[in-house]
Design a protein around this motif. Structure first.
Motif, PDB file in Angstrom:
ATOM      1  N   GLU A 132       0.846  -1.194   0.000  1.00 15.33           N
ATOM      2  CA  GLU A 132       0.000   0.000   0.000  1.00 15.33           C
ATOM      3  C   GLU A 132       0.880   1.242   0.000  1.00 15.33           C
ATOM      4  OE1 GLU A 132      -3.226   0.044   2.789  1.00 15.33           O
ATOM      5  OE2 GLU A 132      -3.394  -2.151   2.816  1.00 15.33           O
ATOM      6  N   LEU A 133       0.651   2.117  -0.974  1.00 19.52           N
ATOM      7  CA  LEU A 133       1.354   3.396  -1.054  1.00 19.52           C
ATOM      8  C   LEU A 133       0.354   4.476  -0.682  1.00 19.52           C
ATOM      9  CD1 LEU A 133       2.464   1.382  -3.480  1.00 19.52           C
ATOM     10  CD2 LEU A 133       3.856   3.365  -4.039  1.00 19.52           C
ATOM     11  N   VAL A 134       0.561   5.112   0.448  1.00 18.83           N
ATOM     12  CA  VAL A 134      -0.406   6.059   1.016  1.00 18.83           C
ATOM     13  C   VAL A 134       0.128   7.481   0.851  1.00 18.83           C
ATOM     14  CG1 VAL A 134      -1.691   6.747   3.069  1.00 18.83           C
ATOM     15  CG2 VAL A 134      -1.182   4.311   2.663  1.00 18.83           C
ATOM     16  N   PHE A 135      -0.573   8.290   0.063  1.00 12.46           N
ATOM     17  CA  PHE A 135      -0.171   9.689  -0.095  1.00 12.46           C
ATOM     18  C   PHE A 135      -0.853  10.540   0.969  1.00 12.46           C
ATOM     19  CE2 PHE A 135      -0.713  14.016  -1.696  1.00 12.46           C
ATOM     20  CZ  PHE A 135       0.605  14.340  -1.985  1.00 12.46           C
ATOM     21  N   ASP A 136      -0.037  11.256   1.724  1.00 14.02           N
ATOM     22  CA  ASP A 136      -0.511  12.185   2.747  1.00 14.02           C
ATOM     23  C   ASP A 136       0.490  13.336   2.751  1.00 14.02           C
ATOM     24  OD1 ASP A 136      -1.558  13.513   4.890  1.00 14.02           O
ATOM     25  OD2 ASP A 136      -1.145  11.953   6.375  1.00 14.02           O
ATOM     26  N   PRO A 137       0.066  14.549   2.376  1.00 13.01           N
ATOM     27  CA  PRO A 137       1.026  15.653   2.256  1.00 13.01           C
ATOM     28  C   PRO A 137       1.988  15.750   3.434  1.00 13.01           C
ATOM     29  CG  PRO A 137      -1.127  16.363   1.532  1.00 13.01           C
ATOM     30  CD  PRO A 137      -1.312  14.976   2.095  1.00 13.01           C
ATOM     31  N   ASN A 138       3.282  15.659   3.128  1.00 17.00           N
ATOM     32  CA  ASN A 138       4.374  15.720   4.111  1.00 17.00           C
ATOM     33  C   ASN A 138       4.381  14.557   5.099  1.00 17.00           C
ATOM     34  OD1 ASN A 138       5.659  18.222   3.295  1.00 17.00           O
ATOM     35  ND2 ASN A 138       3.773  19.228   4.012  1.00 17.00           N
ATOM     36  N   ASN A 139       3.556  13.530   4.862  1.00 18.77           N
ATOM     37  CA  ASN A 139       3.519  12.396   5.791  1.00 18.77           C
ATOM     38  C   ASN A 139       3.185  11.095   5.049  1.00 18.77           C
ATOM     39  OD1 ASN A 139       3.755  11.244   8.390  1.00 18.77           O
ATOM     40  ND2 ASN A 139       1.523  11.262   8.632  1.00 18.77           N
ATOM     41  N   SER A 140       3.579  10.993   3.780  1.00 15.03           N
ATOM     42  CA  SER A 140       3.279   9.789   3.000  1.00 15.03           C
ATOM     43  C   SER A 140       4.086   8.603   3.527  1.00 15.03           C
ATOM     44  CB  SER A 140       3.599  10.028   1.520  1.00 15.03           C
ATOM     45  OG  SER A 140       2.787  11.057   0.986  1.00 15.03           O
ATOM     46  N   TYR A 141       3.561   7.412   3.292  1.00 15.17           N
ATOM     47  CA  TYR A 141       4.264   6.210   3.748  1.00 15.17           C
ATOM     48  C   TYR A 141       3.875   5.031   2.867  1.00 15.17           C
ATOM     49  CZ  TYR A 141      -0.202   5.469   6.263  1.00 15.17           C
ATOM     50  OH  TYR A 141      -1.532   5.329   6.603  1.00 15.17           O
ATOM     51  N   VAL A 142       4.649   3.954   3.014  1.00 18.06           N
ATOM     52  CA  VAL A 142       4.421   2.712   2.273  1.00 18.06           C
ATOM     53  C   VAL A 142       4.346   1.571   3.264  1.00 18.06           C
ATOM     54  CG1 VAL A 142       5.374   1.096   0.560  1.00 18.06           C
ATOM     55  CG2 VAL A 142       5.650   3.576   0.245  1.00 18.06           C
ATOM     56  N   LEU A 143       3.383   0.669   3.050  1.00 15.15           N
ATOM     57  CA  LEU A 143       3.260  -0.524   3.889  1.00 15.15           C
ATOM     58  C   LEU A 143       3.383  -1.769   3.017  1.00 15.15           C
ATOM     59  CD1 LEU A 143       0.168   0.383   6.144  1.00 15.15           C
ATOM     60  CD2 LEU A 143       2.594   0.792   6.625  1.00 15.15           C
ATOM     61  N   ILE A 144       4.169  -2.732   3.478  1.00 18.68           N
ATOM     62  CA  ILE A 144       4.220  -4.056   2.856  1.00 18.68           C
ATOM     63  C   ILE A 144       3.809  -5.040   3.940  1.00 18.68           C
ATOM     64  CG2 ILE A 144       5.633  -5.805   1.710  1.00 18.68           C
ATOM     65  CD1 ILE A 144       7.013  -2.341   1.753  1.00 18.68           C
ATOM     66  N   TRP A 145       2.657  -5.677   3.772  1.00 23.89           N
ATOM     67  CA  TRP A 145       2.106  -6.515   4.847  1.00 23.89           C
ATOM     68  C   TRP A 145       1.887  -7.953   4.373  1.00 23.89           C
ATOM     69  CZ3 TRP A 145      -2.467  -8.833   3.632  1.00 23.89           C
ATOM     70  CH2 TRP A 145      -3.284  -8.212   2.675  1.00 23.89           C
ATOM     71  N   ASP A 146       1.805  -8.869   5.345  1.00 21.02           N
ATOM     72  CA  ASP A 146       1.509 -10.266   5.023  1.00 21.02           C
ATOM     73  C   ASP A 146       0.770 -10.916   6.179  1.00 21.02           C
ATOM     74  OD1 ASP A 146       3.331 -11.714   6.939  1.00 21.02           O
ATOM     75  OD2 ASP A 146       4.904 -10.716   5.782  1.00 21.02           O
ATOM     76  N   ASP A 147       0.217 -12.091   5.910  1.00 22.30           N
ATOM     77  CA  ASP A 147      -0.481 -12.858   6.952  1.00 22.30           C
ATOM     78  C   ASP A 147       0.337 -14.078   7.350  1.00 22.30           C
ATOM     79  OD1 ASP A 147      -0.742 -14.443   4.719  1.00 22.30           O
ATOM     80  OD2 ASP A 147      -2.912 -14.709   4.877  1.00 22.30           O
ATOM     81  N   GLY A 148       1.664 -13.929   7.346  1.00 18.90           N
ATOM     82  CA  GLY A 148       2.549 -15.034   7.719  1.00 18.90           C
ATOM     83  C   GLY A 148       2.571 -15.282   9.219  1.00 18.90           C
ATOM     84  N   THR A 149       3.618 -15.956   9.675  1.00 20.94           N
ATOM     85  CA  THR A 149       3.681 -16.393  11.071  1.00 20.94           C
ATOM     86  C   THR A 149       3.969 -15.267  12.049  1.00 20.94           C
ATOM     87  OG1 THR A 149       6.013 -16.952  10.713  1.00 20.94           O
ATOM     88  CG2 THR A 149       4.401 -18.726  10.461  1.00 20.94           C
TER      89      THR A 149
END
Length: 429
Positions: free
Chosen positions: A50-67
């Protein structure tokens, strides 16, 4: 007599070394792919980016349902050069990918993880380059808070898994663009490129083929479609018999599997759209060649690794080379898992099957070109003779594949071309 030795510990400067490790050679899609490797190794069935655009506070999440990981596992995962052992055919290798891949794009890396299915105990650990530079220490921060961390916790509210958060995206969104429309478009473009790259690199995992455990991968909520470089679902794709070569390594002998494919020309594809999609990110000419897989994960796509040149007439030729992690040293896998070096002994073994593959691909290309040319010409009696001659030429080339004396055939062909150039041209030789 034993030699007595004395030594001093000289740990590297954390501030300087972490900075230099940012430039190993990743781009955004390959950095994300390195983290997806970890998710697959953790037994994930679903992976999301997920690439989340938020002015001056954007972030990226890489998630999984592993162990998931507990506090000890998290600390080890954030160590530069993890001490953990990797199992055979596990996608990780150096214990560096999480850190180097992440810091190639951001200055703040947080890992949020949960292990217990019923107890919502969520652990948060952070590496912050600004903090590391300030204290010049390999320090891991605990229980940091941010919008990205809160988002990660919501993702893990349903069960175990891990979320990697990238914040302070200085390499992705420089400060002057962090709150602009350009910044929003930049993240949208990266999402598209990342989806295409992951759909190619992990296509065997997405489809569950070749014994890979199926994994559903999404980018910004859109489930990825696998990009199979060999178009095996197309009716007219030619799949050559696979060949197995044995290579010696420090670990002993290991097998390498070569399989050649001749893709259909445009008019034999199921649709024009499908033909265009199969051209790949580098387009037809540069996508021809070798597709090298390490434990079912694509690490190199296209090109002939110096074994021959790119040729318009062989653009339909592609081949897979499969090896296990036992041969990592032999293939000189790099940290980013983006390139390999074919061992010299293997190059010698591959000359014949690659030549055979390219002869078939050349024949398919020329046959399609001749048919297309004849369709454009006004009808005349001599056209049938021309087509017949070219079909004879194609049959002669195909006969090469059955010949045990390839060198002799090539010498005879050269003599024929010299003595009968016009006929040779008509035959398509």
């Amino acid at each position: 007599m034993a030699v007595r030795r004395s030594w001093f510990d000289a740990p590297p400067s954390a501030a300087r070394l972490t900075g230099s490790l940012r430039d190993i050679g990743y781009d955004f899609p390959t950095a994300v792919a390195d983290l997806v490797d970890n998710s697959i190794s953790a037994g994930a069935q679903r992976v999301g980016v997920e690439l989340v655009f938020d002015p001056n506070n954007s972030y990226v999440l890489i998630w999984d349902d592993g162990t998931g990981m507990g506090p000890t596992g998290l600390l080890e995962a954030l160590r530069f050069g993890s001490r953990r052992e990797y199992n055979r055919n596990e996608l990780g290798r150096f214990g560096l990918g999480l850190k180097t891949g992440s810091f190639s794009q951001c200055r703040r890396l947080t890992v949020v993880s949960r292990t217990a299915p019923k107890q919502p105990n969520i652990h948060v650990r952070t590496l912050d380059l600004d903090f590391i530079e300030r204290v010049d220490s390999w320090s891991v921060l605990a229980d940091e808070e941010s919008d990205a961390v809160e988002h990660a916790k919501r993702i893990l509210s349903d069960g175990p898994g891990t979320v990697v958060a990238w914040e302070n995206l200085d390499r992705v969104l420089p400060d002057r663009y962090a709150e602009s429309g350009w910044g929003r478009r930049r993240l949208s473009t990266l999402a598209k490129k990342t989806g295409e790259h992951l759909g190619m690199v992990f296509h065997r995992f997405i489809t569950g083929s070749h014994g890979a455990t199926p994994v559903a991968i999404s980018v910004n909520g859109d489930k990825l479609e696998a990009w199979d470089p060999f178009a095996t679902s197309e009716r007219h794709t030619q799949t050559l018999p696979r060949e197995v070569f044995e290579i010696e390594s420090d670990e002993g002998s290991a097998d390498i599997i070569f399989t050649g494919y001749v893709l259909p020309p445009r008019d034999q594809f199921s649709s024009p759209e499908r033909f265009e999609r199969m051209s790949g990110p580098l387009k037809w000419n540069r996508q021809q060649g070798l597709y090298i897989y390490r434990a079912n994960r694509l690490v190199q796509f296209g090109g002939w690794n110096g074994l021959r040149g790119i040729d318009e007439h062989t653009k339909l030729a592609r081949a897979s080379i499969d090896f296990d992690t036992d041969l990592d040293e032999t293939f000189q896998i790099n940290v980013a898992k983006m390139s390999v070096v074919l061992p010299a002994t293997l190059k010698n073994m591959l000359e014949r099957p690659i030549h055979d593959l390219c002869v078939r691909a050349d024949a398919a290309y020329r046959q399609a070109a001749s048919a297309s040319e004849e369709r454009r010409k006004p009808a005349r009696t001599t056209s049938a003779e021309g087509v017949a001659l070219r079909e004879i030429g194609i049959a002669l080339k195909a006969a090469v594949l059955e010949s045990s004396d390839l060198a002799g055939f090539k010498d005879a062909l050269a003599t024929f071309k010299a003595r009968h150039p016009d006929l040779s041209k008509s035959l398509g030789l």
